[in-house]
Design a protein around this motif. Structure first.
Motif, PDB file in Angstrom:
ATOM      1  N   THR A  60      -3.258 -10.899 -10.316  1.00  0.00           N
ATOM      2  CA  THR A  60      -4.215  -9.850  -9.957  1.00  0.00           C
ATOM      3  C   THR A  60      -3.629  -8.492 -10.318  1.00  0.00           C
ATOM      4  OG1 THR A  60      -5.072 -11.164  -8.108  1.00  0.00           O
ATOM      5  CG2 THR A  60      -5.555  -8.808  -8.087  1.00  0.00           C
ATOM      6  N   ILE A  61      -4.367  -7.728 -11.110  1.00  0.00           N
ATOM      7  CA  ILE A  61      -3.943  -6.375 -11.483  1.00  0.00           C
ATOM      8  C   ILE A  61      -4.574  -5.397 -10.499  1.00  0.00           C
ATOM      9  CG2 ILE A  61      -3.819  -4.664 -13.325  1.00  0.00           C
ATOM     10  CD1 ILE A  61      -2.505  -7.312 -14.068  1.00  0.00           C
ATOM     11  N   HIS A  62      -3.746  -4.683  -9.763  1.00  0.00           N
ATOM     12  CA  HIS A  62      -4.227  -3.764  -8.731  1.00  0.00           C
ATOM     13  C   HIS A  62      -4.139  -2.314  -9.201  1.00  0.00           C
ATOM     14  CE1 HIS A  62      -4.005  -6.887  -5.534  1.00  0.00           C
ATOM     15  NE2 HIS A  62      -2.908  -7.281  -6.172  1.00  0.00           N
ATOM     16  N   ARG A  63      -5.129  -1.540  -8.835  1.00  0.00           N
ATOM     17  CA  ARG A  63      -4.983  -0.078  -8.920  1.00  0.00           C
ATOM     18  C   ARG A  63      -4.193   0.343  -7.694  1.00  0.00           C
ATOM     19  NH1 ARG A  63     -10.337   3.262 -10.162  1.00  0.00           N
ATOM     20  NH2 ARG A  63      -8.709   4.859 -10.293  1.00  0.00           N
ATOM     21  N   PRO A  64      -3.093   1.056  -7.872  1.00  0.00           N
ATOM     22  CA  PRO A  64      -2.258   1.384  -6.717  1.00  0.00           C
ATOM     23  C   PRO A  64      -2.971   2.277  -5.708  1.00  0.00           C
ATOM     24  CG  PRO A  64      -1.543   2.604  -8.654  1.00  0.00           C
ATOM     25  CD  PRO A  64      -2.557   1.610  -9.124  1.00  0.00           C
ATOM     26  N   HIS A  65      -2.720   2.018  -4.459  1.00  0.00           N
ATOM     27  CA  HIS A  65      -3.236   2.851  -3.375  1.00  0.00           C
ATOM     28  C   HIS A  65      -2.707   4.273  -3.547  1.00  0.00           C
ATOM     29  CE1 HIS A  65      -3.830   4.321   0.772  1.00  0.00           C
ATOM     30  NE2 HIS A  65      -4.702   3.326   0.917  1.00  0.00           N
ATOM     31  N   ALA A  66      -3.506   5.252  -3.153  1.00  0.00           N
ATOM     32  CA  ALA A  66      -3.119   6.664  -3.299  1.00  0.00           C
ATOM     33  C   ALA A  66      -1.792   6.952  -2.604  1.00  0.00           C
ATOM     34  CB  ALA A  66      -4.211   7.569  -2.736  1.00  0.00           C
ATOM     35  N   TRP A 125       0.400  -7.414  -9.612  1.00  0.00           N
ATOM     36  CA  TRP A 125       1.007  -6.346 -10.416  1.00  0.00           C
ATOM     37  C   TRP A 125       0.234  -5.057 -10.164  1.00  0.00           C
ATOM     38  CZ3 TRP A 125      -0.151  -3.613 -15.271  1.00  0.00           C
ATOM     39  CH2 TRP A 125       0.959  -2.909 -15.781  1.00  0.00           C
ATOM     40  N   TYR A 126       0.952  -4.035  -9.723  1.00  0.00           N
ATOM     41  CA  TYR A 126       0.350  -2.732  -9.437  1.00  0.00           C
ATOM     42  C   TYR A 126       0.540  -1.825 -10.653  1.00  0.00           C
ATOM     43  CZ  TYR A 126      -0.337  -4.234  -4.659  1.00  0.00           C
ATOM     44  OH  TYR A 126      -0.775  -4.922  -3.539  1.00  0.00           O
ATOM     45  N   ASP A 127      -0.567  -1.435 -11.252  1.00  0.00           N
ATOM     46  CA  ASP A 127      -0.553  -0.654 -12.496  1.00  0.00           C
ATOM     47  C   ASP A 127      -0.306   0.823 -12.185  1.00  0.00           C
ATOM     48  OD1 ASP A 127      -0.789   0.090 -15.108  1.00  0.00           O
ATOM     49  OD2 ASP A 127      -2.961  -0.170 -15.231  1.00  0.00           O
ATOM     50  N   THR A 128       0.943   1.136 -11.828  1.00  0.00           N
ATOM     51  CA  THR A 128       1.293   2.498 -11.407  1.00  0.00           C
ATOM     52  C   THR A 128       1.443   3.464 -12.574  1.00  0.00           C
ATOM     53  OG1 THR A 128       3.633   1.876 -11.431  1.00  0.00           O
ATOM     54  CG2 THR A 128       2.470   1.688  -9.328  1.00  0.00           C
ATOM     55  N   GLN A 129       1.656   2.922 -13.787  1.00  0.00           N
ATOM     56  CA  GLN A 129       1.884   3.761 -14.977  1.00  0.00           C
ATOM     57  C   GLN A 129       2.953   4.823 -14.692  1.00  0.00           C
ATOM     58  OE1 GLN A 129      -1.765   4.962 -17.045  1.00  0.00           O
ATOM     59  NE2 GLN A 129      -2.888   3.426 -15.862  1.00  0.00           N
ATOM     60  N   LYS A 186       1.099   5.708  -4.823  1.00  0.00           N
ATOM     61  CA  LYS A 186       1.339   6.623  -5.954  1.00  0.00           C
ATOM     62  C   LYS A 186       2.028   7.899  -5.483  1.00  0.00           C
ATOM     63  CE  LYS A 186      -0.853   6.919  -9.693  1.00  0.00           C
ATOM     64  NZ  LYS A 186      -1.765   7.124 -10.837  1.00  0.00           N
ATOM     65  N   ALA A 187       1.591   8.421  -4.339  1.00  0.00           N
ATOM     66  CA  ALA A 187       2.190   9.650  -3.810  1.00  0.00           C
ATOM     67  C   ALA A 187       3.654   9.416  -3.437  1.00  0.00           C
ATOM     68  CB  ALA A 187       1.407  10.137  -2.593  1.00  0.00           C
ATOM     69  N   ASP A 188       3.926   8.251  -2.833  1.00  0.00           N
ATOM     70  CA  ASP A 188       5.308   7.917  -2.466  1.00  0.00           C
ATOM     71  C   ASP A 188       6.197   7.812  -3.705  1.00  0.00           C
ATOM     72  OD1 ASP A 188       4.551   7.789   0.183  1.00  0.00           O
ATOM     73  OD2 ASP A 188       4.568   5.595   0.306  1.00  0.00           O
ATOM     74  N   LEU A 189       5.689   7.141  -4.738  1.00  0.00           N
ATOM     75  CA  LEU A 189       6.473   6.969  -5.970  1.00  0.00           C
ATOM     76  C   LEU A 189       6.670   8.291  -6.694  1.00  0.00           C
ATOM     77  CD1 LEU A 189       4.940   3.628  -7.289  1.00  0.00           C
ATOM     78  CD2 LEU A 189       7.236   3.963  -6.361  1.00  0.00           C
ATOM     79  N   ASN A 202       0.814  -1.219   0.000  1.00  0.00           N
ATOM     80  CA  ASN A 202       0.000   0.000   0.000  1.00  0.00           C
ATOM     81  C   ASN A 202       0.843   1.264   0.000  1.00  0.00           C
ATOM     82  OD1 ASN A 202      -2.662  -1.151   0.058  1.00  0.00           O
ATOM     83  ND2 ASN A 202      -2.273  -1.762   2.174  1.00  0.00           N
ATOM     84  N   SER A 203       2.139   1.097   0.251  1.00  0.00           N
ATOM     85  CA  SER A 203       3.029   2.246   0.286  1.00  0.00           C
ATOM     86  C   SER A 203       4.450   1.774   0.020  1.00  0.00           C
ATOM     87  CB  SER A 203       2.960   2.942   1.653  1.00  0.00           C
ATOM     88  OG  SER A 203       3.537   2.109   2.646  1.00  0.00           O
ATOM     89  N   VAL A 204       5.355   2.712  -0.174  1.00  0.00           N
ATOM     90  CA  VAL A 204       6.758   2.393  -0.386  1.00  0.00           C
ATOM     91  C   VAL A 204       7.347   1.676   0.825  1.00  0.00           C
ATOM     92  CG1 VAL A 204       9.012   3.547  -0.388  1.00  0.00           C
ATOM     93  CG2 VAL A 204       7.368   4.043  -2.188  1.00  0.00           C
ATOM     94  N   ALA A 205       6.852   2.001   2.015  1.00  0.00           N
ATOM     95  CA  ALA A 205       7.358   1.367   3.237  1.00  0.00           C
ATOM     96  C   ALA A 205       7.193  -0.145   3.195  1.00  0.00           C
ATOM     97  CB  ALA A 205       6.638   1.946   4.456  1.00  0.00           C
ATOM     98  N   ASP A 206       6.172  -0.612   2.490  1.00  0.00           N
ATOM     99  CA  ASP A 206       5.919  -2.055   2.398  1.00  0.00           C
ATOM    100  C   ASP A 206       6.953  -2.777   1.533  1.00  0.00           C
ATOM    101  OD1 ASP A 206       3.631  -1.819   3.965  1.00  0.00           O
ATOM    102  OD2 ASP A 206       2.328  -1.458   2.232  1.00  0.00           O
TER     103      ASP A 206
END
Length: 333
Positions: free
Chosen positions: A283-289, A221-225, A292-295, A154-158
């Motif tokens: 499973t294709i995931h929409r990344p948690h907000a 797979w997190y579809d971060t684009q 995305k903010a961390d990236l 859910n975040s970069v920390a993970d």
């Protein structure tokens, strides 16, 4: 009779020699499998050149790093060991700042933005490659990059401490900034690295995940684009200059066609790859907000660091891109 036999033999030898001189053969090393869309596009490019030149120039595509490893191809073309080759520009970020732009997260994260960035890059890419005795023929993007991981995040920390595949200076830098353990693995070695547990996470497109059968080892797979790195087809300038003008024109026309075709196919295949991965159990995931903010913050840090040492000419490329980006029409809902 003996004289006639000797004359016939000499004529035959002369004919063979002339035919050999009339035909030029080029080797084109590529790092990806024969059924990858980039490689298929290269095969079509080679076929187009063959047809347009009436067989005068033959280009043999060597897929899946069979002739040179991915990180060796650029040097092989530069040194004339191969006349032409396909490279991932971001792999050479340590050589020149202009190559590094292809690996900065969220600088350009859509096909439209990637095309604007490429248009801004092209003059400087041409200049840089020219100093190394090469010429850029065409470039095609990979689909947008996402994160493959065994566990839910859910975040970069993970992702701290995770064994992370690094295939370029940019992906190694991302690992450093998120606290992952970078392991250098090229595309042709990825399947084995996943099977043996050498890596357990990486950032790449749906295409790489499908080609490497990542779905056999990783299910998320997190579809971060995050960005769209580009492959570039480079030609040794001496080899190109040695061609006659009609053959040069045929190569340039086939290259222009390959670029247009490649961008179109990349975009069309993006959804196909995601559907294919889903069908294989991923499973294709929409990344948690928060992710995305961390990236995005990682991308901002990388861009700021890049600008400190890139030089005025390269910084001007980003400024021109951002100006064009700001003028883009708003996406339709």
């Amino acid at each position: 009779m003996r004289f006639r036999s000797m004359a016939a033999a000499l004529l035959g030898a002369l004919t063979t020699t002339l035919a050999a001189h009339a035909q030029t053969k080029w080797d084109l090393p590529a790092a990806y499998p024969a059924n990858n869309f980039h490689t298929e596009n290269l095969a079509q490019f080679a076929a187009d050149v063959d047809k347009a030149t009436g067989g005068k120039l033959k280009i043999q595509v060597h897929a899946n790093a069979s002739l040179f490893k991915a990180n060796e191809i650029k040097r092989a073309v530069q040194g004339g060991q191969a006349q032409i080759g396909e490279v991932l520009l971001a792999n050479f970020a340590n050589e020149a700042p202009i190559y590094a732009l292809d690996g900065i997260p969220f600088l350009a994260s859509s096909y439209a933005e990637a095309k604007l960035l490429y248009d801004a890059q092209r003059p400087v890419l041409d200049k840089q490659l020219g100093t190394q005795g090469m010429k850029l023929l065409f470039s095609v993007p990979w689909p947008p990059q996402g994160i493959y991981t065994k566990k839910l995040i859910n975040s970069v920390a993970d992702m701290r401490g995770i064994k992370w595949r690094a295939y370029s200076p940019a992906t190694a830098k991302i690992a450093e900034l998120i606290g992952a353990q970078p392991v250098t693995i090229q595309a042709a070695e990825l399947s084995q690295a996943l099977a043996t547990g050498v890596v357990e996470s990486y950032m790449s497109s749906g295409s790489t995940g499908y080609d490497s059968k990542t779905y056999e080892h990783i299910k998320n797979w997190y579809d971060t684009q995050a960005w769209l790195p580009k492959n570039a087809v480079l030609v040794n300038k001496k080899a190109f200059d040695a061609l006659d003008k009609p053959t040069q024109d045929a190569v340039l026309k086939a290259a222009a066609d390959a670029e247009l075709r490649g961008w179109k196919i990349s975009q069309e295949k993006n959804d196909w790859y995601k559907n294919a991965l889903t069908e294989k159990g991923m499973t294709i995931h929409r990344p948690h907000a928060k992710l995305k903010a961390d990236l995005k913050q990682v991308g901002d840090i990388m861009l700021a660091d890049w600008e400190k040492t890139a030089g005025a000419e390269n910084v001007a490329v980003v400024q021109a891109y951002k100006k064009a980006q700001a003028a883009m029409p708003a996406p339709k809902n």
